[in-house]
Every structure is written in structure tokens, then in C-alpha cells.
Write a protein that holds these residues in place. Structure first.
Motif, PDB file in Angstrom:
ATOM      1  N   VAL A   1       0.863  -1.177   0.000  1.00 32.07           N
ATOM      2  CA  VAL A   1       0.000   0.000   0.000  1.00 32.07           C
ATOM      3  C   VAL A   1       0.899   1.227   0.000  1.00 32.07           C
ATOM      4  O   VAL A   1       1.752   1.380   0.877  1.00 32.07           O
ATOM      5  CB  VAL A   1      -0.943   0.029   1.217  1.00 32.07           C
ATOM      6  CG1 VAL A   1      -1.893   1.226   1.118  1.00 32.07           C
ATOM      7  CG2 VAL A   1      -1.733  -1.271   1.327  1.00 32.07           C
ATOM      8  N   VAL A   2       0.708   2.071  -1.000  1.00 30.33           N
ATOM      9  CA  VAL A   2       1.518   3.288  -1.131  1.00 30.33           C
ATOM     10  C   VAL A   2       0.705   4.457  -0.594  1.00 30.33           C
ATOM     11  O   VAL A   2      -0.353   4.794  -1.127  1.00 30.33           O
ATOM     12  CB  VAL A   2       1.930   3.535  -2.597  1.00 30.33           C
ATOM     13  CG1 VAL A   2       2.780   4.792  -2.698  1.00 30.33           C
ATOM     14  CG2 VAL A   2       2.691   2.330  -3.139  1.00 30.33           C
ATOM     15  N   GLY A   3       1.200   5.053   0.486  1.00 28.02           N
ATOM     16  CA  GLY A   3       0.501   6.173   1.104  1.00 28.02           C
ATOM     17  C   GLY A   3       0.588   7.434   0.274  1.00 28.02           C
ATOM     18  O   GLY A   3       1.171   7.451  -0.816  1.00 28.02           O
ATOM     19  N   ASP A   4       0.015   8.512   0.776  1.00 28.04           N
ATOM     20  CA  ASP A   4      -0.043   9.786   0.060  1.00 28.04           C
ATOM     21  C   ASP A   4       1.332  10.139  -0.517  1.00 28.04           C
ATOM     22  O   ASP A   4       2.313  10.263   0.219  1.00 28.04           O
ATOM     23  CB  ASP A   4      -0.486  10.904   0.992  1.00 28.04           C
ATOM     24  CG  ASP A   4      -1.869  10.666   1.590  1.00 28.04           C
ATOM     25  OD1 ASP A   4      -2.250   9.496   1.783  1.00 28.04           O
ATOM     26  OD2 ASP A   4      -2.558  11.656   1.863  1.00 28.04           O
ATOM     27  N   VAL A   5       1.391  10.303  -1.833  1.00 28.66           N
ATOM     28  CA  VAL A   5       2.666  10.503  -2.528  1.00 28.66           C
ATOM     29  C   VAL A   5       3.156  11.949  -2.433  1.00 28.66           C
ATOM     30  O   VAL A   5       4.331  12.206  -2.167  1.00 28.66           O
ATOM     31  CB  VAL A   5       2.540  10.061  -4.008  1.00 28.66           C
ATOM     32  CG1 VAL A   5       3.783  10.444  -4.800  1.00 28.66           C
ATOM     33  CG2 VAL A   5       2.301   8.552  -4.091  1.00 28.66           C
ATOM     34  N   HIS A   6       2.253  12.899  -2.666  1.00 32.20           N
ATOM     35  CA  HIS A   6       2.604  14.329  -2.608  1.00 32.20           C
ATOM     36  C   HIS A   6       3.887  14.646  -3.368  1.00 32.20           C
ATOM     37  O   HIS A   6       4.831  15.249  -2.848  1.00 32.20           O
ATOM     38  CB  HIS A   6       2.694  14.807  -1.157  1.00 32.20           C
ATOM     39  CG  HIS A   6       1.374  14.832  -0.445  1.00 32.20           C
ATOM     40  ND1 HIS A   6       0.319  15.625  -0.866  1.00 32.20           N
ATOM     41  CD2 HIS A   6       0.915  14.139   0.627  1.00 32.20           C
ATOM     42  CE1 HIS A   6      -0.721  15.431  -0.063  1.00 32.20           C
ATOM     43  NE2 HIS A   6      -0.392  14.530   0.838  1.00 32.20           N
ATOM     44  N   ASP A   7       3.923  14.192  -4.623  1.00 28.04           N
ATOM     45  CA  ASP A   7       5.015  14.453  -5.556  1.00 28.04           C
ATOM     46  C   ASP A   7       6.300  13.691  -5.249  1.00 28.04           C
ATOM     47  O   ASP A   7       7.289  13.831  -5.972  1.00 28.04           O
ATOM     48  CB  ASP A   7       5.331  15.951  -5.668  1.00 28.04           C
ATOM     49  CG  ASP A   7       4.231  16.702  -6.397  1.00 28.04           C
ATOM     50  OD1 ASP A   7       3.884  16.295  -7.518  1.00 28.04           O
ATOM     51  OD2 ASP A   7       3.704  17.684  -5.837  1.00 28.04           O
ATOM     52  N   ARG A   8       6.294  12.866  -4.217  1.00 23.55           N
ATOM     53  CA  ARG A   8       7.498  12.101  -3.894  1.00 23.55           C
ATOM     54  C   ARG A   8       7.376  10.700  -4.490  1.00 23.55           C
ATOM     55  O   ARG A   8       7.053   9.726  -3.800  1.00 23.55           O
ATOM     56  CB  ARG A   8       7.722  12.078  -2.381  1.00 23.55           C
ATOM     57  CG  ARG A   8       7.894  13.481  -1.821  1.00 23.55           C
ATOM     58  CD  ARG A   8       8.630  13.525  -0.524  1.00 23.55           C
ATOM     59  NE  ARG A   8       8.696  14.904  -0.020  1.00 23.55           N
ATOM     60  CZ  ARG A   8       9.521  15.319   0.912  1.00 23.55           C
ATOM     61  NH1 ARG A   8      10.388  14.484   1.442  1.00 23.55           N
ATOM     62  NH2 ARG A   8       9.512  16.575   1.321  1.00 23.55           N
ATOM     63  N   TRP A   9       7.645  10.663  -5.783  1.00 23.14           N
ATOM     64  CA  TRP A   9       7.665   9.399  -6.516  1.00 23.14           C
ATOM     65  C   TRP A   9       8.793   9.459  -7.524  1.00 23.14           C
ATOM     66  O   TRP A   9       8.928  10.434  -8.266  1.00 23.14           O
ATOM     67  CB  TRP A   9       6.332   9.146  -7.229  1.00 23.14           C
ATOM     68  CG  TRP A   9       6.329   7.821  -7.921  1.00 23.14           C
ATOM     69  CD1 TRP A   9       6.652   7.558  -9.229  1.00 23.14           C
ATOM     70  CD2 TRP A   9       6.040   6.556  -7.323  1.00 23.14           C
ATOM     71  NE1 TRP A   9       6.570   6.206  -9.482  1.00 23.14           N
ATOM     72  CE2 TRP A   9       6.194   5.567  -8.331  1.00 23.14           C
ATOM     73  CE3 TRP A   9       5.660   6.155  -6.045  1.00 23.14           C
ATOM     74  CZ2 TRP A   9       5.985   4.210  -8.082  1.00 23.14           C
ATOM     75  CZ3 TRP A   9       5.447   4.807  -5.797  1.00 23.14           C
ATOM     76  CH2 TRP A   9       5.604   3.853  -6.807  1.00 23.14           C
ATOM     77  N   GLU A  10       9.621   8.423  -7.534  1.00 16.66           N
ATOM     78  CA  GLU A  10      10.762   8.355  -8.434  1.00 16.66           C
ATOM     79  C   GLU A  10      10.788   6.996  -9.121  1.00 16.66           C
ATOM     80  O   GLU A  10      10.111   6.053  -8.682  1.00 16.66           O
ATOM     81  CB  GLU A  10      12.054   8.564  -7.632  1.00 16.66           C
ATOM     82  CG  GLU A  10      12.100   9.908  -6.914  1.00 16.66           C
ATOM     83  CD  GLU A  10      13.246  10.034  -5.928  1.00 16.66           C
ATOM     84  OE1 GLU A  10      13.560  11.170  -5.539  1.00 16.66           O
ATOM     85  OE2 GLU A  10      13.830   8.998  -5.547  1.00 16.66           O
ATOM     86  N   ALA A  11      11.567   6.901 -10.174  1.00 15.85           N
ATOM     87  CA  ALA A  11      11.682   5.622 -10.884  1.00 15.85           C
ATOM     88  C   ALA A  11      12.111   4.510  -9.937  1.00 15.85           C
ATOM     89  O   ALA A  11      11.704   3.345 -10.086  1.00 15.85           O
ATOM     90  CB  ALA A  11      12.677   5.756 -12.034  1.00 15.85           C
ATOM     91  N   GLU A  12      12.898   4.868  -8.928  1.00 12.34           N
ATOM     92  CA  GLU A  12      13.370   3.873  -7.966  1.00 12.34           C
ATOM     93  C   GLU A  12      12.228   3.259  -7.155  1.00 12.34           C
ATOM     94  O   GLU A  12      12.353   2.137  -6.638  1.00 12.34           O
ATOM     95  CB  GLU A  12      14.401   4.500  -7.017  1.00 12.34           C
ATOM     96  CG  GLU A  12      15.731   4.831  -7.661  1.00 12.34           C
ATOM     97  CD  GLU A  12      15.739   6.157  -8.416  1.00 12.34           C
ATOM     98  OE1 GLU A  12      16.805   6.543  -8.939  1.00 12.34           O
ATOM     99  OE2 GLU A  12      14.673   6.815  -8.482  1.00 12.34           O
ATOM    100  N   ASP A  13      11.119   3.984  -7.031  1.00 10.61           N
ATOM    101  CA  ASP A  13       9.981   3.420  -6.300  1.00 10.61           C
ATOM    102  C   ASP A  13       9.395   2.220  -7.028  1.00 10.61           C
ATOM    103  O   ASP A  13       9.026   1.218  -6.407  1.00 10.61           O
ATOM    104  CB  ASP A  13       8.911   4.497  -6.097  1.00 10.61           C
ATOM    105  CG  ASP A  13       9.312   5.519  -5.058  1.00 10.61           C
ATOM    106  OD1 ASP A  13       9.368   5.141  -3.876  1.00 10.61           O
ATOM    107  OD2 ASP A  13       9.558   6.672  -5.411  1.00 10.61           O
ATOM    108  N   GLY A  14       9.299   2.318  -8.344  1.00 13.98           N
ATOM    109  CA  GLY A  14       8.823   1.187  -9.127  1.00 13.98           C
ATOM    110  C   GLY A  14       9.759  -0.004  -9.012  1.00 13.98           C
ATOM    111  O   GLY A  14       9.314  -1.158  -8.897  1.00 13.98           O
TER     112      GLY A  14
END
Length: 305
Positions: free
Chosen positions: A11-24
Motif C-alpha cells: 500500500v503506497v501512502g499519500d505521494v505528494h510528488d514524492r515518486w521516483e523511478a526507484e519506487d517502481g
């Protein structure tokens, strides 16, 4: 699917623009069977939504209030940094997510024997029906009752035995203290800020005989506004269902020597029952650097450290 095998859900919580290729990449290294996103990708952050939509992993998504930040409210429209006569970023986000978006709908994962049902998308929470023009235009909904009927209707159409509910704001009924999963942590302090239509739809689904092992959501951040001495309660177990607030924000932090850690809430399902929940922080080598057990069968704890 062999139901003796554990199902691993991120479960991915509120991202608020903090998403990078490394997350995938981190999701792949974690070996999850399913990823659930509770919304608030950013203030109508189309490029973040585009990146998450492109993930080659089984997923389901709902949108949060920030995903309609410049569209749903008069205040937001007055602050809009782009020309709304030229761009429609709510539509762009919905189009990008396609069938992965389950708000007022559902997505079946027969290989997992799971149907994910989405609650009201773009919700702000609270017991007052707000932004009627927005919900009427986009979804033809003008009341909590109509909203609950749509959510419960999607659950009634589930093809799988196990129904997981995915929301941005959680349902009412999880407590009224400011520290509770949907408790109001601003003045006047306290009160249940959950969505009553969400709660009603869950009750109707249970009454119809569906099995609901998990309800997960975000919106109400673990770090409380009124105190720095404790964190929000993130897990509640009731009526055979485990409720998880996954909004550990910020979800990416910088540690010593500029190394990054990114968090995911991990849920294990065994024979249709939540057996364990944990909050994990993944390092730059994609190994789990920290793990906090939030729930094991009959025990639970507070999250986000």
C-alpha cells in the motif's frame, strides 16, 4: 490460485510528488503481488500520475483531494497555475489511470481471488457533503446516500470472494480522538473525519455476505498537527476486517550521507485473512533498511518511525 500461498500487497501512502523511478524498482524487489495507491499524487500532478500508471505491476488506484486541487473548490480554481480553459488535468489523470482507477468502481484480480473496490474519489473527508458541483459533474452524485449506493454497487459486482476496499479518506467509525486513524487533528480538536458513505458501503457489503479482510486509505497523515509527542494510530481491527491508514508522510526521506529511504506498507493475506502488516523503508540498494510490525493477527501498533 493456491490459497495456501501468502499474498503480498504493497500500500503506497499519500505521494505528494514524492515518486521516483526507484519506487517502481523497489516494488519489484519487494516481490509484491499487488500495489494499492491511496491517492494525493500531488496538486493535479499529471506527470506523477503518468509515471505510476506506466508501472508494469498489478495495481489499483483512487484519487485524493489534492488530485483535484485546482478544480473541485472555488479557492483552488482561484489559485490555479494553468489555463483551465485549455487544460483539464482531472480528466488527464483519470484517462492515464484508465481501469486501474477504482473510485466508484472495482477491479478484479482473479489470480489472487481479490476484488479491489474504490470509495469516493477526490474526497476531503468529514461528515458534511461538500463540492456538490464537482461530484455532480464528474460522477452524477449529489449526496452521501447516492455515493454509498455506488460504492456498494461496485462491491456487489465483485467477481472474487475477497473484497478489499481502497479509499483516500477512511470510513467513519474508527474513533473520534485526534490520534485515531481518521481523527481531526486541527481545531476544534477531535471528531471523526472519516467518510460516512464509505462506512455505509462497507456495512452493506458485509451484510450481503462478502468477505472484507482489508480496508486501506490515507489522507490523515501519521504525523499529527497538534503534537509532536506521538503519532496517529494507523491500524484498527474490527468485525474480521483490518483497517490501515497508510499515510506515512513524507514517504521519501534523506538519511545520513544523502542516502534516500522510501516507505511502503506491506500487507500479507493468508487464506483471505490479514496475517501481518508492516511499514518498511527501502534503501538505495532496494533492501529493506527498517521494518516496523504494525499488526499480527490479534495485535496492532502505531506506525511511522
Amino acid at each position: 490460485m493456491n490459497q495456501t500461498k501468502s499474498i503480498k500487497i504493497a500500500v503506497v501512502g499519500d505521494v505528494h510528488d514524492r515518486w521516483e523511478a526507484e519506487d517502481g524498482e523497489a516494488l519489484k524487489h519487494l516481490g509484491v503481488d499487488l500495489a494499492l495507491f491511496v491517492g494525493d499524487f500531488g496538486n493535479e500532478s499529471v506527470e506523477v500520475v503518468r509515471a505510476i500508471a506506466s508501472l508494469d505491476i498489478p495495481k489499483a488506484v483512487v484519487f485524493g483531494n489534492h488530485d483535484a486541487w485546482y478544480t473541485a473548490t472555488e479557492w483552488g480554481r482561484s489559485k490555479c497555475p494553468y489555463d483551465r480553459a485549455v487544460e483539464n488535468r482531472v480528466k488527464q489523470q483519470l484517462d492515464l489511470m484508465g481501469e486501474a482507477h477504482v473510485g466508484y468502481g472495482k477491479r478484479d484480480f482473479p489470480e489472487l481471488d481479490i476484488t479491489v473496490v474504490g470509495s469516493r474519489p477526490f474526497t476531503w473527508g468529514g461528515s458534511e457533503w461538500k463540492y456538490n458541483d464537482f461530484y455532480s459533474e464528474w460522477f452524477g452524485v449529489e449526496s452521501f446516500e447516492e455515493s454509498a449506493r455506488l460504492i456498494a454497487g461496485a462491491a456487489a459486482d465483485a467477481d472474487c470472494e475477497n473484497v478489499i476496499f481502497l479509499g483516500h479518506t477512511g470510513p467513519t467509525g474508527l474513533g473520534e480522538a485526534a490520534e485515531d486513524p481518521c481523527g481531526r487533528d486541527w481545531k476544534p480538536l477531535g471528531g471523526d473525519w472519516g467518510d460516512p458513505d464509505f462506512a455505509e458501503a462497507i456495512d452493506r457489503t458485509r451484510s450481503a455476505g462478502k468477505h472484507v479482510p482489508l480496508v486501506t486509505f490515507g489522507h490523515m497523515h501519521h504525523q499529527l498537527r497538534h503534537t509532536k509527542h506521538e503519532l496517529r494510530k494507523s491500524v484498527v481491527s474490527a468485525k474480521g476486517t483490518v483497517y490501515l491508514n497508510a499515510a506515512c508522510v513524507p514517504r521519501i526521506i534523506v538519511e545520513r550521507e544523502c542516502s534516500k529511504l522510501r516507505n511502503f506498507s506491506i500487507v500479507l493475506l493468508e487464506k483471505g485473512t490479514v496475517s501481518e502488516m508492516s511499514l518498511v523503508w527501502v534503501g538505495e540498494d532496494f533492501a529493506v533498511q527498517r521494518e516496523q510490525i504494525l499488526y499480527r493477527q490479534t495485535e496492532s501498533a502505531t506506525a511511522c518511525s
